[in-house]
Design an enzyme around this catalytic site. Structure first.
Site, PDB file in Angstrom:
ATOM      1  N   ASP A  84      -0.275   8.508 -15.316  1.00  0.00           N
ATOM      2  CA  ASP A  84      -0.720  10.007 -15.086  1.00  0.00           C
ATOM      3  C   ASP A  84      -1.913   9.804 -14.503  1.00  0.00           C
ATOM      4  O   ASP A  84      -2.978   9.539 -15.183  1.00  0.00           O
ATOM      5  CB  ASP A  84      -0.550  10.944 -16.332  1.00  0.00           C
ATOM      6  CG  ASP A  84      -0.890  12.303 -15.938  1.00  0.00           C
ATOM      7  OD1 ASP A  84      -1.811  12.450 -15.372  1.00  0.00           O
ATOM      8  OD2 ASP A  84      -0.277  13.292 -16.516  1.00  0.00           O
ATOM      9  N   HIS A  85      -1.917   9.921 -13.099  1.00  0.00           N
ATOM     10  CA  HIS A  85      -3.283   9.321 -12.582  1.00  0.00           C
ATOM     11  C   HIS A  85      -4.444  10.239 -13.062  1.00  0.00           C
ATOM     12  O   HIS A  85      -5.592   9.859 -12.683  1.00  0.00           O
ATOM     13  CB  HIS A  85      -3.066   9.201 -11.085  1.00  0.00           C
ATOM     14  CG  HIS A  85      -3.296  10.657 -10.268  1.00  0.00           C
ATOM     15  ND1 HIS A  85      -2.274  11.522 -10.122  1.00  0.00           N
ATOM     16  CD2 HIS A  85      -4.340  11.076  -9.522  1.00  0.00           C
ATOM     17  CE1 HIS A  85      -2.466  12.547  -9.476  1.00  0.00           C
ATOM     18  NE2 HIS A  85      -3.940  12.394  -9.199  1.00  0.00           N
ATOM     19  N   HIS A 126      -0.215  16.541 -15.730  1.00  0.00           N
ATOM     20  CA  HIS A 126      -1.791  16.304 -15.635  1.00  0.00           C
ATOM     21  C   HIS A 126      -2.528  17.330 -16.665  1.00  0.00           C
ATOM     22  O   HIS A 126      -3.450  17.386 -17.177  1.00  0.00           O
ATOM     23  CB  HIS A 126      -2.363  16.606 -14.188  1.00  0.00           C
ATOM     24  CG  HIS A 126      -1.507  15.811 -13.128  1.00  0.00           C
ATOM     25  ND1 HIS A 126      -1.418  14.642 -13.412  1.00  0.00           N
ATOM     26  CD2 HIS A 126      -1.246  15.948 -11.976  1.00  0.00           C
ATOM     27  CE1 HIS A 126      -0.812  13.804 -12.117  1.00  0.00           C
ATOM     28  NE2 HIS A 126      -0.640  14.832 -11.258  1.00  0.00           N
TER      29      HIS A 126
HETATM   30  C1  BG6 Z   1      -0.044  14.710  -7.836  1.00  0.00           C
HETATM   31  C2  BG6 Z   1       0.872  16.012  -7.611  1.00  0.00           C
HETATM   32  O1  BG6 Z   1       0.707  14.112  -8.988  1.00  0.00           O
HETATM   33  O2  BG6 Z   1      -1.204  15.275  -8.038  1.00  0.00           O
HETATM   34  C3  BG6 Z   1       0.611  16.649  -6.151  1.00  0.00           C
HETATM   35  O3  BG6 Z   1       2.251  15.428  -7.165  1.00  0.00           O
HETATM   36  C4  BG6 Z   1      -0.970  16.873  -6.378  1.00  0.00           C
HETATM   37  O4  BG6 Z   1       1.026  17.541  -5.842  1.00  0.00           O
HETATM   38  C5  BG6 Z   1      -1.731  15.669  -6.685  1.00  0.00           C
HETATM   39  O5  BG6 Z   1      -1.316  17.329  -4.849  1.00  0.00           O
HETATM   40  C6  BG6 Z   1      -3.340  15.986  -6.871  1.00  0.00           C
HETATM   41  O6  BG6 Z   1      -3.895  14.956  -7.400  1.00  0.00           O
HETATM   42  P1  BG6 Z   1      -5.347  14.815  -6.826  1.00  0.00           P
HETATM   43  O7  BG6 Z   1      -5.999  13.543  -7.699  1.00  0.00           O
HETATM   44  O8  BG6 Z   1      -5.700  14.858  -5.467  1.00  0.00           O
HETATM   45  O9  BG6 Z   1      -6.193  16.122  -7.505  1.00  0.00           O
END
Ligand code: BG6
Length: 494
Positions: free
Chosen positions: A181-182, A244
């Site tokens: 989950d980044h 997230h």
């Molecule tokens: C991803 C989603 O996990 O997270 C995307 O699939 C989203 O839809 C993205 O745009 C947002 O990540 P960050 O790091 O750019 O806020």
């Protein structure tokens, strides 16, 4: 500490994630000495490519997306030497046998002790078949450790997630599975723990006696881009909510772990997810959850099409590109404190922020009765600006004890010379060191799905509550009502 030497297998090596995030992350780690010298990266995809072509793809990706430049030729050459490419049909086990033979060569060439990290940047329905073929092809028989790193979405609902988990669990043990989950790789999300547990200012106040509500906003300016095919089946709730948003909520709400050990931390996080008050009826979902879809609009003067006009989106789609929810964590610490969460595409700004609103000092006879006191706020800015600030009340200079809110800020992104690591660097490095703290454990994933499934189910029954908001605005007005009903409002984000 540097990761142990390993072969990194990138399934989906010609894809977007590899290009935007994974190659740049590997280069940054290398540059900072966080990758051991004895490593190899095998790019895998169906498309034929020579090693030279692959290295040149990697170079281009770093030039475009990496926070370090590949301008030191000697360093670049040394790095690139570790990259090889193999065209692979993931449904054919013979290819995996070949890959195993190649791995043995790489082990010998670079002195790698048989450690293998499989990174699947693939559609989830392929996680199972690829894992089986890895086993059949002999890839899990090497001397060292074997780890599987997988990307979201982990299933579509609890049932499909269970199936997926059952498949990969036939091949890998839970401690070998690293579910990305980044958001958990983001510096400021990890900082939540430190801010909470290392500050006498906050730790004693972190409960329902002092906190009025918590607001988590994850807003994006982008639309669905080229991902309409995926997104139209997923929607904001599954794309951002199940993972997230609920993960950030657990970081805010969890009890202090007994030690800073991955399992102790994740034990506390899963308890939060299990304490989420499930909506007991469709009516309750409608009262507490608002969904919207962007219609035509403008953002910074630029006209934008509506979601239904986007590529690969059904012209009568009822997929939500926005949702906001009022959530309760039913435990002793949080009883009665609403957590408001919202996320959406095509909103006016790109930002991720957590606002903790403290209760007003209502019995404060000195000031509160005479003046409109603003509540104290703690704001954690996650993305793209990183930092924290607090809002406190102070005397307005030159007045007779008039009170005004003032801000005290720590702006991490403003500090010169700080080049914050990207989430993916942190996560790849952690996986290569076997640290699973910032990866989601199966029980967390399951509990999050169980919560989200009830909302999805109510939405499936009846879509009449879907509102449309013009692109470039803050979503449906009903989302304001969610808070207004409790006497609160969304604090404006920066
Ligand atoms: C991803 C989603 O996990 O997270 C995307 O699939 C989203 O839809 C993205 O745009 C947002 O990540 P960050 O790091 O750019 O806020």
């Amino acid at each position: 500490t540097a990761a142990e030497g390993a072969v990194y297998y990138l399934f989906g090596a010609t894809g977007d994630l590899a290009r935007r995030k994974l190659f740049p992350a590997l280069f940054s780690l290398y540059k900072e000495g966080k990758l051991a010298d004895n490593f190899a990266v095998v790019g895998l995809a169906r498309r034929p490519r020579t090693n030279e072509q692959f290295r040149s793809d990697v170079y281009d990706s770093i030039t475009e997306f990496c926070r370090y430049k590949a301008d030191d030729t000697e360093l670049w050459n040394r790095f690139a030497e570790h990259f090889v490419y193999m065209s692979l049909d993931i449904h054919n086990v013979d290819g995996f046998r070949q890959l195993n033979a190649l791995s043995a060569e790489l082990d010998a060439k670079f002195g790698i002790p048989g450690n293998r990290l499989f990174y699947l940047a693939l559609a989830p329905e392929l996680f199972g078949p690829v894992s089986f073929n890895m086993r059949e092809g002999g890839l899990l028989e090497s001397a060292g450790w074997h780890r599987l790193v997988i990307e979201k979405p982990f299933g579509y609902d609890l049932e499909s997630a269970k199936k997926l988990n059952a498949q990969i669990s036939q091949v890998f043990k839970e401690e070998e599975i690293f579910r990305i989950d980044h958001y958990l790789g983001k510096e400021m999300v990890q900082n939540i723990e430190v801010i909470r547990f290392a500050n006498a200012f906050f730790e004693p106040l972190w409960n329902n006696r002092y906190i009025a509500n918590v607001q988590i906003t994850l807003s994006e300016t982008v639309g669905v881009e080229e991902r309409g095919g995926y997104y139209d089946k997923s929607g904001a709730l599954r794309d951002m909510g199940q993972n997230h948003m609920l993960q950030m909520l657990t970081m805010i709400a969890m009890e202090p772990p007994s030690r800073l050990h991955p399992e102790d931390i994740r034990d506390e996080k899963v308890k939060v997810l299990r304490s989420l008050r499930g909506y007991s009826s469709s009516e309750e979902v409608r009262r507490n959850v608002v969904r919207g879809q962007y219609a035509e609009g403008t953002l910074k003067g630029k006209p934008l099409v509506g979601y239904r006009q986007e590529d690969s989106v059904a012209p009568d789609s009822v997929t939500e590109t926005y949702f906001a929810a009022k959530v309760f964590v039913d435990n002793l610490r949080w009883a009665g404190v609403p957590f408001y969460i919202r996320t959406g595409k095509r909103l006016p700004v790109k930002t991720t922020e957590v606002v903790v609103e403290f209760k007003n000092m209502s019995e404060n006879v000195l000031f509160a009765r005479k003046h409109d006191l603003s509540p104290n706020l703690l704001v954690i800015r996650v993305n793209p600006m990183e930092g924290i600030y607090i809002k406190i009340n102070a005397k307005k200079p030159g007045s007779d004890n008039a009170v005004q809110p003032v801000a005290m800020e720590f702006c991490q992104s403003c500090m010169v010379g700080i080049n914050t690591p990207e989430a993916y660097e942190r996560l790849i490095h952690d996986a290569a060191r076997g640290d699973s703290t910032y990866f989601t454990r199966w029980d967390e994933v399951a509990a999050a799905w169980a919560f989200v499934d009830r909302i999805a189910e109510a939405w499936r029954e009846d879509d009449s509550d879907l509102s449309f908001y013009p692109a470039g605005t803050w979503g449906p007005q009903k989302a304001d009502q969610l808070l207004a009903d409790d006497g609160f409002f969304w604090w404006p984000v920066n």
